[in-house]
Write an enzyme that holds these catalytic residues in place. Structure first.
Site, PDB file in Angstrom:
ATOM      1  N   LYS A 191       0.854  -1.190   0.000  1.00  0.00           N
ATOM      2  CA  LYS A 191       0.000   0.000   0.000  1.00  0.00           C
ATOM      3  C   LYS A 191       0.888   1.236   0.000  1.00  0.00           C
ATOM      4  O   LYS A 191       1.511   1.585   1.003  1.00  0.00           O
ATOM      5  CB  LYS A 191      -0.912   0.063   1.235  1.00  0.00           C
ATOM      6  CG  LYS A 191      -1.981   1.129   1.041  1.00  0.00           C
ATOM      7  CD  LYS A 191      -2.572   1.673   2.323  1.00  0.00           C
ATOM      8  CE  LYS A 191      -1.839   2.853   2.904  1.00  0.00           C
ATOM      9  NZ  LYS A 191      -1.794   4.068   2.068  1.00  0.00           N
ATOM     10  N   GLU A 266      10.178   1.610  10.225  1.00  0.00           N
ATOM     11  CA  GLU A 266      11.171   2.656   9.944  1.00  0.00           C
ATOM     12  C   GLU A 266      10.461   3.981  10.158  1.00  0.00           C
ATOM     13  O   GLU A 266       9.599   4.367   9.356  1.00  0.00           O
ATOM     14  CB  GLU A 266      11.655   2.560   8.488  1.00  0.00           C
ATOM     15  CG  GLU A 266      12.444   1.315   8.167  1.00  0.00           C
ATOM     16  CD  GLU A 266      13.821   1.312   8.798  1.00  0.00           C
ATOM     17  OE1 GLU A 266      14.332   2.397   9.145  1.00  0.00           O
ATOM     18  OE2 GLU A 266      14.385   0.222   8.959  1.00  0.00           O
ATOM     19  N   CYS A 300      13.390  11.397   6.654  1.00  0.00           N
ATOM     20  CA  CYS A 300      13.593  10.820   7.984  1.00  0.00           C
ATOM     21  C   CYS A 300      15.004  11.109   8.479  1.00  0.00           C
ATOM     22  O   CYS A 300      15.238  11.275   9.661  1.00  0.00           O
ATOM     23  CB  CYS A 300      13.327   9.327   7.949  1.00  0.00           C
ATOM     24  SG  CYS A 300      14.359   8.458   6.765  1.00  0.00           S
ATOM     25  N   GLU A 400      10.017  16.233  15.046  1.00  0.00           N
ATOM     26  CA  GLU A 400      10.339  16.168  13.626  1.00  0.00           C
ATOM     27  C   GLU A 400       9.563  17.280  12.904  1.00  0.00           C
ATOM     28  O   GLU A 400       8.343  17.191  12.767  1.00  0.00           O
ATOM     29  CB  GLU A 400       9.901  14.793  13.110  1.00  0.00           C
ATOM     30  CG  GLU A 400      10.582  14.389  11.851  1.00  0.00           C
ATOM     31  CD  GLU A 400      10.117  13.020  11.380  1.00  0.00           C
ATOM     32  OE1 GLU A 400       8.941  12.673  11.581  1.00  0.00           O
ATOM     33  OE2 GLU A 400      10.946  12.313  10.777  1.00  0.00           O
TER      34      GLU A 400
HETATM   35  P1  NAD Z   1       2.372   8.518   7.692  1.00  0.00           P
HETATM   36  O1  NAD Z   1       2.692   7.753   8.910  1.00  0.00           O
HETATM   37  O2  NAD Z   1       1.347   9.576   7.762  1.00  0.00           O
HETATM   38  O3  NAD Z   1       1.907   7.550   6.503  1.00  0.00           O
HETATM   39  C1  NAD Z   1       2.724   6.479   6.060  1.00  0.00           C
HETATM   40  C2  NAD Z   1       1.852   5.419   5.424  1.00  0.00           C
HETATM   41  O4  NAD Z   1       1.003   4.866   6.425  1.00  0.00           O
HETATM   42  C3  NAD Z   1       0.917   5.925   4.323  1.00  0.00           C
HETATM   43  O5  NAD Z   1       0.854   4.962   3.299  1.00  0.00           O
HETATM   44  C4  NAD Z   1      -0.419   6.050   5.043  1.00  0.00           C
HETATM   45  O6  NAD Z   1      -1.532   5.926   4.174  1.00  0.00           O
HETATM   46  C5  NAD Z   1      -0.336   4.861   5.981  1.00  0.00           C
HETATM   47  N1  NAD Z   1      -1.214   4.945   7.159  1.00  0.00           N
HETATM   48  C6  NAD Z   1      -1.730   6.050   7.750  1.00  0.00           C
HETATM   49  N2  NAD Z   1      -2.494   5.693   8.800  1.00  0.00           N
HETATM   50  C7  NAD Z   1      -2.462   4.346   8.891  1.00  0.00           C
HETATM   51  C8  NAD Z   1      -3.055   3.381   9.753  1.00  0.00           C
HETATM   52  N3  NAD Z   1      -3.816   3.738  10.772  1.00  0.00           N
HETATM   53  N4  NAD Z   1      -2.794   2.074   9.551  1.00  0.00           N
HETATM   54  C9  NAD Z   1      -1.990   1.678   8.542  1.00  0.00           C
HETATM   55  N5  NAD Z   1      -1.412   2.540   7.665  1.00  0.00           N
HETATM   56  C10 NAD Z   1      -1.640   3.858   7.837  1.00  0.00           C
HETATM   57  O7  NAD Z   1       3.782   9.090   7.193  1.00  0.00           O
HETATM   58  P2  NAD Z   1       4.071  10.045   5.959  1.00  0.00           P
HETATM   59  O8  NAD Z   1       3.582  11.407   6.323  1.00  0.00           O
HETATM   60  O9  NAD Z   1       3.618   9.416   4.689  1.00  0.00           O
HETATM   61  O10 NAD Z   1       5.680  10.029   5.933  1.00  0.00           O
HETATM   62  C11 NAD Z   1       6.452  10.844   6.725  1.00  0.00           C
HETATM   63  C12 NAD Z   1       6.993  10.086   7.931  1.00  0.00           C
HETATM   64  O11 NAD Z   1       7.708   8.944   7.501  1.00  0.00           O
HETATM   65  C13 NAD Z   1       7.986  10.888   8.735  1.00  0.00           C
HETATM   66  O12 NAD Z   1       7.724  10.732  10.108  1.00  0.00           O
HETATM   67  C14 NAD Z   1       9.322  10.275   8.373  1.00  0.00           C
HETATM   68  O13 NAD Z   1      10.343  10.445   9.317  1.00  0.00           O
HETATM   69  C15 NAD Z   1       8.960   8.868   8.175  1.00  0.00           C
HETATM   70  N6  NAD Z   1       9.964   8.194   7.341  1.00  0.00           N
HETATM   71  C16 NAD Z   1      10.849   7.321   7.935  1.00  0.00           C
HETATM   72  C17 NAD Z   1      11.840   6.713   7.176  1.00  0.00           C
HETATM   73  C18 NAD Z   1      12.833   5.739   7.786  1.00  0.00           C
HETATM   74  O14 NAD Z   1      13.458   5.004   7.039  1.00  0.00           O
HETATM   75  N7  NAD Z   1      12.998   5.712   9.100  1.00  0.00           N
HETATM   76  C19 NAD Z   1      11.925   6.989   5.819  1.00  0.00           C
HETATM   77  C20 NAD Z   1      11.011   7.872   5.252  1.00  0.00           C
HETATM   78  C21 NAD Z   1      10.023   8.462   6.026  1.00  0.00           C
END
Ligand code: NAD
Length: 507
Positions: A191, A266, A300, A400
């Site tokens: 997804k 992650e 991230c 963040e």
């Molecule tokens: P997010 O957590 O809002 O969404 C990530 C994914 O999770 C999306 O596909 C979203 O649709 C899905 N999602 C949302 N709610 C959910 C639920 N209740 N159950 C299951 N899936 C759900 O994050 P974002 O805004 O897309 O990305 C930014 C974040 O990602 C930042 O916090 C960043 O640090 C982190 N990030 C971490 C890494 C790493 O490798 N550590 C890499 C990239 C981004």
């Protein structure tokens, strides 16, 4: 007047709206209720893609397809060589499609086209590396347990894996997970973020073209609720690997606990770079500027807080401010652009909120601190921002921000610097700049982070594993450990000959 380097809109015709559908058991499908979502380019404000909006039914159909594909062995029972052959073909096809994939990635995410091309072609290398792992995959043997015993540790694919990805590096992050899961022999449901679905969908076509059997990779588009939540909780799924925010990651761990499926996370970071006076300060200032501006700080690994020795703090900060003015912010479609748009208006407001709160609490904005107007482009741009007079307790120094916003703290001794580094909920990455190897090694050992960079920032390789400690995550990606995440370990203990003494004593 900020005296920044701004790249105005270029004259170009955007491609037709990309239509994205679910891939379930080898079939491209709309949602049963025909619902869709639209994505506006954050830079241009026009619709660039339309995606099927999945519900519980689509998520469950995809899970059923992945379960059946795993259980009948159409992929898991193939040899490592056969799996590697498909992965290598996928890598070739990604390379052949770099331009088209990079363009839609740029239009959906707002990232510069030059960067998007680099990410898509770099991702092909992750597929090649995973193919190499598929061929070298092996367990362990114990040949010193005694003359009559031999034990073998087998590695088996963990099973059906749900993969949920974010919007900031949609194709790169998918490629940190999917080829490794496939190399292990798993089947998957992917997804992507609702904001950036299209490169995942293009990959679906490439997987089919490369000969991956139907049902091995299924793609469901839509929101976290209900699609992501179903992928995290369904008992037919053996593992969930998630990249995204710490808050959603905690919810996923809770949802997965109902069936105790394996969870790999992650998550976010608030990554410090510590700068000592003996460092190569020109390189450090350049890397700090890169670390906070790259991907508009929506990263991230963003190096969003620097901890600078008091003796050099003022001059070093001034150098970073000067360099930041020279970074090209603007139209992501111009190859000269280095930094593009903020992903959404809500996110832009959140970034600005952190800066305003810091200013109100006594911090000083040395550069930026406001949205940018760039000729011919929409409102979703934010100026490179450097905030000084920050105290460690301010939200801008601890949370963040996910924007091009750098906070500056100062220190006098290595111990003091390490205390500031480790006084954090996160532990993704950390950096140290010094010409003294003892300083660097002491720092590297004591910093609480999954990756420590010394005299560099954000260099990464498929071979070198990645992941976070504390609230930055669970588990590791890429490298050999990245493959191990998708394996179950089974021990096989064998007796040689009839040498076992009976346990039951004859009466
Ligand atoms: P997010 O957590 O809002 O969404 C990530 C994914 O999770 C999306 O596909 C979203 O649709 C899905 N999602 C949302 N709610 C959910 C639920 N209740 N159950 C299951 N899936 C759900 O994050 P974002 O805004 O897309 O990305 C930014 C974040 O990602 C930042 O916090 C960043 O640090 C982190 N990030 C971490 C890494 C790493 O490798 N550590 C890499 C990239 C981004």
């Amino acid at each position: 007047m900020l005296d920044l380097t701004l790249i105005p809109a270029i004259q170009t015709t955007l491609p037709p709206v990309f239509e994205a559908r679910h891939l379930i058991n080898g079939q491209w499908r709309d949602s049963a209720d025909a619902a869709t979502t639209e994505r506006l380019s954050p830079s241009h404000g026009t619709v660039v893609s339309r995606a099927a909006k999945g519900g519980k039914d689509e998520a469950e159909a995809a899970i059923a397809a992945a379960r059946a594909a795993f259980d009948d062995g159409r992929w898991s029972a193939l040899s490592g060589k056969a799996r590697a052959t498909v992965l290598l073909k996928v890598a070739d096809l990604i390379e052949a499609n770099v331009d088209r994939m990079a363009l839609i990635e740029t239009l959906e995410s707002g990232k510069p086209i030059t960067q998007a091309r680099g990410e898509v072609s770099g991702a092909a290398d992750l597929w090649r590396y995973a193919a190499a792992l598929a061929r070298t995959l092996h367990g362990d043997s114990h040949n010193s347990l005694g003359a009559d015993m031999l034990a073998v540790v087998l590695k088996e694919p963990i099973g059906v894996v749900s993969i949920i990805t974010p919007w900031n590096f949609p194709f790169w992050i998918l490629s940190q997970k999917l080829p490794f899961a496939l190399a292990a022999g798993c089947t998957c449901i992917v997804k992507p973020s609702e904001l950036t679905p299209s490169t995942t969908v293009i990959l679906g076509d490439l997987l089919t073209e490369a000969g991956l059997p139907a049902g091995v990779v299924n793609i469901v588009l839509g929101y976290g609720q209900p699609v992501g939540a179903t992928l995290a909780s369904d008992p037919r799924v053996d593992m969930i690997t998630f990249t995204g925010s710490t808050a959603v990651g905690k919810g996923i761990a809770a949802a997965a606990s109902g069936t105790l499926k394996k969870v790999a996370l992650e998550l976010g970071g608030k990554n410090p770079q510590v700068i000592f006076p003996d460092a190569d300060l020109d390189s450090a200032a350049d890397a700090v500027t890169f670390g906070v501006c790259f991907n508009t700080g929506q990263c991230c690994n963003s190096g969003s807080r620097i901890i600078v020795h008091e003796d050099i703090a003022e001059a070093f900060t001034a150098r970073v401010v000067e360099l930041s003015k020279q970074v090209a912010f603007g139209d992501p479609l111009d190859p000269a652009t280095q930094v593009g748009a903020i992903v959404s208006p809500e996110h832009g407001a959140k970034i600005d909120g952190y800066v305003t709160a810091a200013r109100n609490a006594g911090a000083k904005v040395a550069l930026g601190g406001k949205p940018l107007q760039i000729a011919g482009l929409g409102p979703q741009f934010y100026a490179p921002t450097v905030v000084t007079n920050v105290t460690p307790d301010m939200p801008i120094a601890r949370e963040e921000v996910f924007g091009p916003v750098l906070t500056v703290l100062t220190f006098r001794t290595l111990d003091e610097a390490l205390k500031l580094v480790n006084d954090a909920d996160y532990g993704l990455s950390a950096g140290v700049w010094s010409e003294n190897v003892h300083t660097c090694l002491t720092f590297a050992r004591q910093a609480q982070a999954g990756t420590v960079w010394t005299n560099t920032w954000m260099d990464g390789f498929p071979e070198v594993t990645f992941g976070g400690v504390k609230q930055s995550g669970l588990g590791r990606e890429i490298g050999r450990y990245g493959l191990d995440e998708f394996m179950e370990i089974k021990s096989l203990v064998m007796r040689i000959g009839r040498t076992r003494a009976p346990w039951v004593r004859p009466r």
